[in-house]
Design a protein around this motif. Sequence first.
Motif, PDB file in Angstrom:
ATOM      1  N   ASP A 111       0.818  -1.108   0.046  1.00  0.00           N
ATOM      2  CA  ASP A 111      -0.063   0.031   0.159  1.00  0.00           C
ATOM      3  C   ASP A 111       0.941   1.220   0.034  1.00  0.00           C
ATOM      4  OD1 ASP A 111      -2.663   1.267   0.182  1.00  0.00           O
ATOM      5  OD2 ASP A 111      -1.998   1.921   2.140  1.00  0.00           O
ATOM      6  N   GLY A 112       1.978   1.130   0.143  1.00  0.00           N
ATOM      7  CA  GLY A 112       2.874   2.209   0.177  1.00  0.00           C
ATOM      8  C   GLY A 112       3.167   2.794   1.505  1.00  0.00           C
ATOM      9  N   ALA A 113       2.846   2.487   2.480  1.00  0.00           N
ATOM     10  CA  ALA A 113       3.115   2.903   3.942  1.00  0.00           C
ATOM     11  C   ALA A 113       4.559   2.647   4.099  1.00  0.00           C
ATOM     12  CB  ALA A 113       2.171   2.009   4.755  1.00  0.00           C
ATOM     13  N   THR A 114       4.913   3.454   5.081  1.00  0.00           N
ATOM     14  CA  THR A 114       6.502   3.466   5.740  1.00  0.00           C
ATOM     15  C   THR A 114       6.409   2.674   7.019  1.00  0.00           C
ATOM     16  OG1 THR A 114       6.225   5.484   6.540  1.00  0.00           O
ATOM     17  CG2 THR A 114       7.283   5.269   4.321  1.00  0.00           C
ATOM     18  N   THR A 115       5.540   2.492   7.936  1.00  0.00           N
ATOM     19  CA  THR A 115       5.428   2.257   8.857  1.00  0.00           C
ATOM     20  C   THR A 115       4.182   1.309   9.433  1.00  0.00           C
ATOM     21  OG1 THR A 115       7.000   4.046   9.845  1.00  0.00           O
ATOM     22  CG2 THR A 115       5.930   2.710  11.407  1.00  0.00           C
ATOM     23  N   VAL A 116       4.264   0.439  10.251  1.00  0.00           N
ATOM     24  CA  VAL A 116       3.009   0.086  11.172  1.00  0.00           C
ATOM     25  C   VAL A 116       3.297   0.055  12.417  1.00  0.00           C
ATOM     26  CG1 VAL A 116       1.798  -2.116  11.542  1.00  0.00           C
ATOM     27  CG2 VAL A 116       2.707  -1.881   9.205  1.00  0.00           C
ATOM     28  N   LYS A 117       2.526   0.909  13.098  1.00  0.00           N
ATOM     29  CA  LYS A 117       2.709   1.166  14.402  1.00  0.00           C
ATOM     30  C   LYS A 117       1.570   0.349  15.235  1.00  0.00           C
ATOM     31  CE  LYS A 117       4.138   5.793  13.711  1.00  0.00           C
ATOM     32  NZ  LYS A 117       4.129   7.035  13.826  1.00  0.00           N
ATOM     33  N   LEU A 118       1.785   0.136  16.668  1.00  0.00           N
ATOM     34  CA  LEU A 118       0.904  -0.550  17.545  1.00  0.00           C
ATOM     35  C   LEU A 118       1.364  -0.147  18.943  1.00  0.00           C
ATOM     36  CD1 LEU A 118       1.962  -3.362  18.915  1.00  0.00           C
ATOM     37  CD2 LEU A 118       2.122  -3.957  16.654  1.00  0.00           C
ATOM     38  N   LYS A 137       9.919  -2.404  16.831  1.00  0.00           N
ATOM     39  CA  LYS A 137      10.841  -1.789  17.914  1.00  0.00           C
ATOM     40  C   LYS A 137      10.032  -0.909  18.958  1.00  0.00           C
ATOM     41  CE  LYS A 137      14.027  -0.748  14.140  1.00  0.00           C
ATOM     42  NZ  LYS A 137      14.302   0.111  12.957  1.00  0.00           N
ATOM     43  N   LYS A 138      10.460  -1.402  20.110  1.00  0.00           N
ATOM     44  CA  LYS A 138       9.760  -0.577  21.248  1.00  0.00           C
ATOM     45  C   LYS A 138      10.072   0.721  21.181  1.00  0.00           C
ATOM     46  CE  LYS A 138       9.572  -2.973  25.215  1.00  0.00           C
ATOM     47  NZ  LYS A 138      10.178  -3.523  26.484  1.00  0.00           N
ATOM     48  N   ILE A 139       8.918   1.501  21.609  1.00  0.00           N
ATOM     49  CA  ILE A 139       8.815   2.933  21.904  1.00  0.00           C
ATOM     50  C   ILE A 139       8.203   3.345  23.173  1.00  0.00           C
ATOM     51  CG2 ILE A 139       8.173   5.037  21.030  1.00  0.00           C
ATOM     52  CD1 ILE A 139       7.850   3.998  18.231  1.00  0.00           C
ATOM     53  N   GLU A 140       9.060   3.768  24.027  1.00  0.00           N
ATOM     54  CA  GLU A 140       8.595   3.723  25.419  1.00  0.00           C
ATOM     55  C   GLU A 140       7.568   4.529  25.594  1.00  0.00           C
ATOM     56  OE1 GLU A 140       9.575   1.886  27.957  1.00  0.00           O
ATOM     57  OE2 GLU A 140      11.213   0.928  26.779  1.00  0.00           O
ATOM     58  N   GLY A 141       6.334   4.391  26.378  1.00  0.00           N
ATOM     59  CA  GLY A 141       5.216   5.353  26.519  1.00  0.00           C
ATOM     60  C   GLY A 141       5.026   5.558  27.949  1.00  0.00           C
ATOM     61  N   SER A 142       3.747   6.061  28.181  1.00  0.00           N
ATOM     62  CA  SER A 142       3.484   6.271  29.701  1.00  0.00           C
ATOM     63  C   SER A 142       2.538   5.031  29.975  1.00  0.00           C
ATOM     64  CB  SER A 142       2.669   7.427  29.777  1.00  0.00           C
ATOM     65  OG  SER A 142       1.441   7.621  28.791  1.00  0.00           O
ATOM     66  N   THR A 143       1.177   4.833  29.812  1.00  0.00           N
ATOM     67  CA  THR A 143       0.417   3.486  30.208  1.00  0.00           C
ATOM     68  C   THR A 143       0.660   2.700  29.214  1.00  0.00           C
ATOM     69  OG1 THR A 143      -1.574   4.885  29.478  1.00  0.00           O
ATOM     70  CG2 THR A 143      -0.870   5.178  31.681  1.00  0.00           C
ATOM     71  N   PHE A 144       0.912   2.729  28.142  1.00  0.00           N
ATOM     72  CA  PHE A 144       0.956   1.876  26.984  1.00  0.00           C
ATOM     73  C   PHE A 144       2.394   1.642  26.510  1.00  0.00           C
ATOM     74  CE2 PHE A 144      -3.071   0.418  26.250  1.00  0.00           C
ATOM     75  CZ  PHE A 144      -4.037   1.500  26.508  1.00  0.00           C
ATOM     76  N   ILE A 145       2.963   0.624  25.997  1.00  0.00           N
ATOM     77  CA  ILE A 145       4.227   0.522  25.644  1.00  0.00           C
ATOM     78  C   ILE A 145       3.843   0.442  23.890  1.00  0.00           C
ATOM     79  CG2 ILE A 145       6.284  -1.259  24.731  1.00  0.00           C
ATOM     80  CD1 ILE A 145       5.740  -2.379  27.717  1.00  0.00           C
ATOM     81  N   ASP A 146       4.419   1.363  23.209  1.00  0.00           N
ATOM     82  CA  ASP A 146       4.280   1.835  21.686  1.00  0.00           C
ATOM     83  C   ASP A 146       5.393   0.663  20.680  1.00  0.00           C
ATOM     84  OD1 ASP A 146       3.305   4.872  22.160  1.00  0.00           O
ATOM     85  OD2 ASP A 146       2.240   3.091  21.953  1.00  0.00           O
ATOM     86  N   TYR A 147       4.803   0.227  19.730  1.00  0.00           N
ATOM     87  CA  TYR A 147       5.944  -0.551  18.967  1.00  0.00           C
ATOM     88  C   TYR A 147       5.758   0.021  17.417  1.00  0.00           C
ATOM     89  CZ  TYR A 147       6.542  -3.942  22.272  1.00  0.00           C
ATOM     90  OH  TYR A 147       6.826  -4.718  23.657  1.00  0.00           O
ATOM     91  N   LYS A 148       6.864  -0.169  16.511  1.00  0.00           N
ATOM     92  CA  LYS A 148       6.636   0.127  15.318  1.00  0.00           C
ATOM     93  C   LYS A 148       7.451  -0.814  14.500  1.00  0.00           C
ATOM     94  CE  LYS A 148      10.181   3.874  14.546  1.00  0.00           C
ATOM     95  NZ  LYS A 148      10.375   4.929  13.788  1.00  0.00           N
ATOM     96  N   PHE A 149       7.117  -0.989  13.048  1.00  0.00           N
ATOM     97  CA  PHE A 149       7.806  -2.003  12.424  1.00  0.00           C
ATOM     98  C   PHE A 149       8.214  -0.905  11.048  1.00  0.00           C
ATOM     99  CE2 PHE A 149       8.870  -5.005   9.329  1.00  0.00           C
ATOM    100  CZ  PHE A 149       9.394  -6.007   9.878  1.00  0.00           C
ATOM    101  N   ASP A 150       9.371  -0.547  10.918  1.00  0.00           N
ATOM    102  CA  ASP A 150       9.509   0.252   9.698  1.00  0.00           C
ATOM    103  C   ASP A 150       9.600  -0.669   8.419  1.00  0.00           C
ATOM    104  OD1 ASP A 150      11.925   2.160  11.514  1.00  0.00           O
ATOM    105  OD2 ASP A 150       9.832   2.665  11.149  1.00  0.00           O
TER     106      ASP A 150
END
Length: 151
Positions: A111-118, A137-150
């Motif tokens: 679809d031409g996207a550059t990232t999938v985040k969750l 890849k883990k991205i530190e958050g506050s009440t949630f832990i965020d991840y992304k896949f480049d």
Amino acid sequence: MNNLTFKWLNKNNISEAVELFNKYRIFYRQESSIEQSKNFLTNRINNNESKIIIAIKENKAVGFIQLYPIFSSVMLSKSWILNDLYIHEEYRKKGIAATLIEQVLEFAKSDGATTVKLSTEITNTQAQNLYEQMNFKKIEGSTFIDYKFDL
């Protein structure tokens, strides 16, 4: 994963995902409501606001994943948020979630996207392990832990 198939949800097959979507909401401590779940999914599909893939085994929906598009003005790119992932209790730990995520990554790239985040709750260590095994890849958050896949 014998006899496991995947299909995109559309206005003709929404009813196949309603029960699972309702169970997903209950998992996140929401009150059960089949009617509201059906209305929500119907609106997302009819308004082309999300993409939903369902996993089918033995003619039964056993899991689903829902994506929402987002855009970055700074990056001049499209991304997808992997917002909802649920596997029926009886079918967990059989690779269905990983296979659904692989389907999402293939779709997003095509679809031409550059990232999938969750995001996932800090207490949901089972999901965290899966995402990390799949190279999110883990991205530190506050009440949630965020991840992304480049991609």
